[in-house]
Design an enzyme around this catalytic site. Structure first.
Site, mmCIF file in Angstrom:
data_model
loop_
_atom_site.group_PDB
_atom_site.id
_atom_site.type_symbol
_atom_site.label_atom_id
_atom_site.label_comp_id
_atom_site.label_asym_id
_atom_site.label_seq_id
_atom_site.Cartn_x
_atom_site.Cartn_y
_atom_site.Cartn_z
ATOM 1 N N HIS A 209 0.817 -1.213 0.000
ATOM 2 C CA HIS A 209 0.000 0.000 0.000
ATOM 3 C C HIS A 209 0.846 1.256 0.000
ATOM 4 O O HIS A 209 0.440 2.302 -0.491
ATOM 5 C CB HIS A 209 -0.990 -0.020 1.166
ATOM 6 C CG HIS A 209 -2.104 -0.977 0.900
ATOM 7 N ND1 HIS A 209 -2.132 -2.235 1.428
ATOM 8 C CD2 HIS A 209 -3.172 -0.874 0.089
ATOM 9 C CE1 HIS A 209 -3.195 -2.862 0.962
ATOM 10 N NE2 HIS A 209 -3.848 -2.064 0.158
ATOM 11 N N GLU A 454 -11.213 -10.992 -4.062
ATOM 12 C CA GLU A 454 -9.767 -10.976 -3.801
ATOM 13 C C GLU A 454 -9.309 -12.177 -2.986
ATOM 14 O O GLU A 454 -8.133 -12.308 -2.663
ATOM 15 C CB GLU A 454 -9.328 -9.651 -3.168
ATOM 16 C CG GLU A 454 -10.275 -9.066 -2.177
ATOM 17 C CD GLU A 454 -9.941 -7.633 -1.776
ATOM 18 O OE1 GLU A 454 -8.959 -7.060 -2.245
ATOM 19 O OE2 GLU A 454 -10.691 -7.093 -0.945
ATOM 20 N N ASP A 478 -4.614 -8.515 -3.909
ATOM 21 C CA ASP A 478 -4.775 -9.548 -2.892
ATOM 22 C C ASP A 478 -5.019 -10.914 -3.499
ATOM 23 O O ASP A 478 -4.552 -11.918 -2.976
ATOM 24 C CB ASP A 478 -5.932 -9.179 -1.948
ATOM 25 C CG ASP A 478 -5.483 -8.189 -0.899
ATOM 26 O OD1 ASP A 478 -4.410 -8.411 -0.308
ATOM 27 O OD2 ASP A 478 -6.171 -7.177 -0.684
ATOM 28 N N CYS A 525 -9.771 -3.740 -10.273
ATOM 29 C CA CYS A 525 -9.168 -2.520 -9.720
ATOM 30 C C CYS A 525 -7.793 -2.768 -9.096
ATOM 31 O O CYS A 525 -7.220 -1.867 -8.499
ATOM 32 C CB CYS A 525 -10.099 -1.868 -8.702
ATOM 33 S SG CYS A 525 -10.475 -2.927 -7.310
HETATM 34 C C1 PEP Z 1 -6.631 -5.332 -4.457
HETATM 35 O O1 PEP Z 1 -6.451 -6.135 -3.544
HETATM 36 O O2 PEP Z 1 -6.356 -5.567 -5.657
HETATM 37 C C2 PEP Z 1 -7.177 -4.003 -4.162
HETATM 38 C C3 PEP Z 1 -7.476 -3.156 -5.130
HETATM 39 O O3 PEP Z 1 -7.319 -3.652 -2.858
HETATM 40 P P1 PEP Z 1 -6.101 -3.108 -1.962
HETATM 41 O O4 PEP Z 1 -4.924 -2.875 -2.856
HETATM 42 O O5 PEP Z 1 -6.577 -1.877 -1.302
HETATM 43 O O6 PEP Z 1 -5.900 -4.247 -1.003
HETATM 44 MG MG MG Z 2 -7.267 -5.758 -1.598
#
Ligand code: PEP
Ligand code: MG
Length: 615
Positions: A209, A454, A478, A525
């Site tokens: 992140h 995910e 994820d 996403c």
């Molecule tokens: C993902 O897991 O692809 C996602 C978009 O969520 P995050 O990156 O916030 O875990």
């Molecule tokens: Mg995620």
């Protein structure tokens, strides 16, 4: 080595002045030119700052004032613990007090300040690490516990120092390239809003992140540069170039290298302007299939970017960043509402997909969780945590229902692994709606309620989940982590984190196929959506809705316009039958090479027919 008695940071030898390069992983594209500032996340806001030789004595005096203050703090604590918990426990603080008077510690810090001409904070940090390492090397439980005491003492002194006279990053005039062992997402947000132009992180990977935040802020970043802080120790503010494309950090660049990179920075700005110009047009493939490219938003400042770069709405708002930014306070209902309203109104008439808190795991929620367990990413995270702490979650749900009146709001739940979680959320939604009715507060239910896919289990039962959810958004960051058992934050297994794995292609085909059969929307996403080399694979799996960070919207649209969907299903079928990620990569590379040749021929032909070609 510098001559004895001379400040170590001041007199540099040819060896120290030589240009050198440290390789890592490019995790946020772009180039940063600035000065390296080392930062340790073991204590907050700890920077290595040079001190002018004539101010060294003042700095030492400042250190001693902080020691006195730390001693007073420890005495107070000792008295309190003695009263409440008894003398035995209070004795711990006697040991800590001893350290504060210990000549090894005091003289060590003084020597670092004097010899390196650096700030007291950094000197305390260096001395504590030196002594701790000596303790930890000794195989005796008792002495290892003393290393812990020392760590605490260091923190007291640092806190006192910061209260005495806080050095700020803004003391440094040039752009700052942060060199850190690790950074939390909230540190990246805080630092990224100062005069920071680049991040070089010893740990971390592409989908951590922190690096997602770096990309959100448009700050180039390189991860996995292990040992970089060590190379910079004793040398404050070394000039550096950080190359986020190649994944390299160049220390003390020579004049030619600097010139080359400044040219590239200029070219980068021109490319970006061109991308913005073509970003507003709709993305339609060569065989007339319209594809939506939406934006992932983490920080409020990205809302404008989403519009500027031509996003068709927000495909993912990571609401936990509202929490992370406000921490240690919890955001109130009005904080949520104000942001959601801005978001919904800014992207209207397109949808704004707001994801409920995805806290826990690496997005630490200290106020919500006393401890996040041994294996936090498999723990109380995402929808699990929010359902477990309804008193906090309800504040968010109230704001979401109230925000619904401002436009096209879709709500999305993170880390769903069971059908029951969706049902439980619907019950919360009903309860909160009843509460708002009773309070006479206007609201509207979201147009759609969807879930992130995910967790591999969710992908496997996506046909069942499609009966309960109005849309899916695939979170490959994820999904890859859990499907391949590869920690997305761990640089040691970064080479195993491969979107080209045949298992992922099969999972994507399953999820997208199930969603389309059920007649519900499906988007993607995760960071995979932002990689334009993978666009043919995603389109070939049937994906028609992408969500990427705002700055990537134009490039992904551009790639989509060059492709026709018809041949892509066959490409995906070949890839899903491959035995290895390398074989998938080879299929993809062959496809892209042929495609790029075709595109070049098409451009040359159209240029020749319009009279623009070479004469
Ligand atoms: C993902 O897991 O692809 C996602 C978009 O969520 P995050 O990156 O916030 O875990
Ligand atoms: Mg995620």
């Amino acid at each position: 080595m510098p001559a004895s008695g001379e400040p170590r940071g001041a007199g540099r030898t040819d060896e120290i002045d030589a240009m050198e390069q440290v390789e890592g992983l490019g995790v946020a594209a772009g180039i940063a030119i600035g000065r390296a500032v080392c930062i340790s996340m073991r204590v907050p806001d700890l920077f290595q700052i040079p001190v002018a030789p004539e101010r060294v004595d003042d700095e030492i005096a400042r250190f001693h004032r902080a020691v006195t203050q730390a001693q007073e703090e420890i005495n107070l604590l000792r008295a309190k613990v003695g009263q409440e918990l008894g003398e035995e426990l209070a004795g711990i603080f006697d040991a800590q007090g001893l350290f504060l008077r210990d000549p090894t510690f005091l003289e060590g810090v003084e020597a670092h300040i004097r010899n390196e001409a650096i700030n007291a904070e950094w000197a305390v940090y260096e001395t504590s690490v030196d002594i701790q390492q000596r303790f930890e090397a000794i195989d005796a439980e008792y002495l290892r516990a003393r290393a812990e005491d020392l760590r605490d003492v260091g923190r007291y002194v640092l806190r006192a120092l910061q209260g005495v006279q806080h050095h700020q990053l803004s003391d440094i005039e040039d752009g700052v390239v942060i060199v850190a062992d690790d950074l939390t997402p909230s540190d990246a947000v805080r630092l990224g809003r100062k005069n920071v132009v680049g991040f070089a992180i010893e740990h971390g990977s592409r989908t951590s992140h922190t690096t997602i935040i770096a990309r959100s802020l448009g700050i180039p970043a390189v991860a996995g540069v292990s040992g970089l802080r060590q190379r910079l120790s004793d040398q404050p503010e070394v000039p550096v170039i950080l190359d986020g494309h190649r994944g390299a950090v160049i220390l003390r660049p020579d004049a030619i290298t600097q010139h080359r990179y400044r040219e590239r920075l200029r070219a980068q700005a021109a490319e970006e302007a061109a991308l913005i110009r073509c970003g507003q047009d709709v993305a339609v493939t060569r065989d007339d299939v319209t594809v939506q490219v939406m934006a992932n938003i983490d920080l409020p400042e990205e809302i404008d970017d989403a519009c500027r770069y031509g996003a068709a709405g927000v495909g993912l708002y990571r609401s936990e960043f509202l929490y992370i930014e406000k921490s240690p306070e919890l955001p109130g209902e009005e904080d949520h509402l104000a942001l959601y309203r801005t978001l919904i109104e800014a992207v209207a008439p397109h949808p704004a997909i707001i994801r409920t808190y995805d806290l826990g795991g690496r997005k630490i929620a200290r106020e919500l969780l006393a401890s996040d367990g041994e294996n936090p990413v498999l723990g109380l995270r995402g929808i699990r945590l929010t359902l477990a702490r309804p008193e906090i979650f309800r504040v968010q749900v109230r704001a979401l229902l109230r925000a619904g009146i401002y436009g096209e709001l879709w709500i999305m739940l993170p880390l769903v692994s069971t059908v029951e979680e969706i049902r439980a959320f619907r019950r919360v939604l009903d309860d909160v709606a009843t509460e708002l009715d009773a309070d006479g507060i206007p609201y509207r239910r979201p147009r759609k309620l969807g879930i992130m896919i995910e967790v591999p289990a969710a992908a496997v039962i996506s046909d069942l989940l499609a009966r309960e959810a109005d849309f899916f958004s695939i979170g490959t960051n994820d999904l890859i982590q859990y499907a391949l058992a590869v920690d997305r934050n761990n640089e040691h297994v970064a080479s195993l984190y491969r979107p080209q794995h045949p298992a992922l292609i099969r999972l994507l085909r399953t999820v997208i196929g199930n969603a389309r059969r059920a007649g519900i929307e499906v988007s993607l996403c995760g960071e995979v959506a932002a990689d334009d080399r993978l666009t043919p694979l995603l389109l070939g799996c049937g994906l028609r809705r992408f969500s990427v960070s705002p700055r990537r919207v134009p490039a992904i649209k551009q790639r989509i316009r060059t492709l026709a969907t018809a041949p892509l299903e066959a490409l995906v079928a070949r890839c899903a039958d491959c035995a290895t990620s390398d074989e998938v990569e080879a299929e993809l590379s062959a496809f892209l090479a042929a495609h790029d040749d075709d595109a070049a021929t098409a451009t040359a032909t159209s240029a020749a027919s319009s009279g623009d070609g070479p004469t």
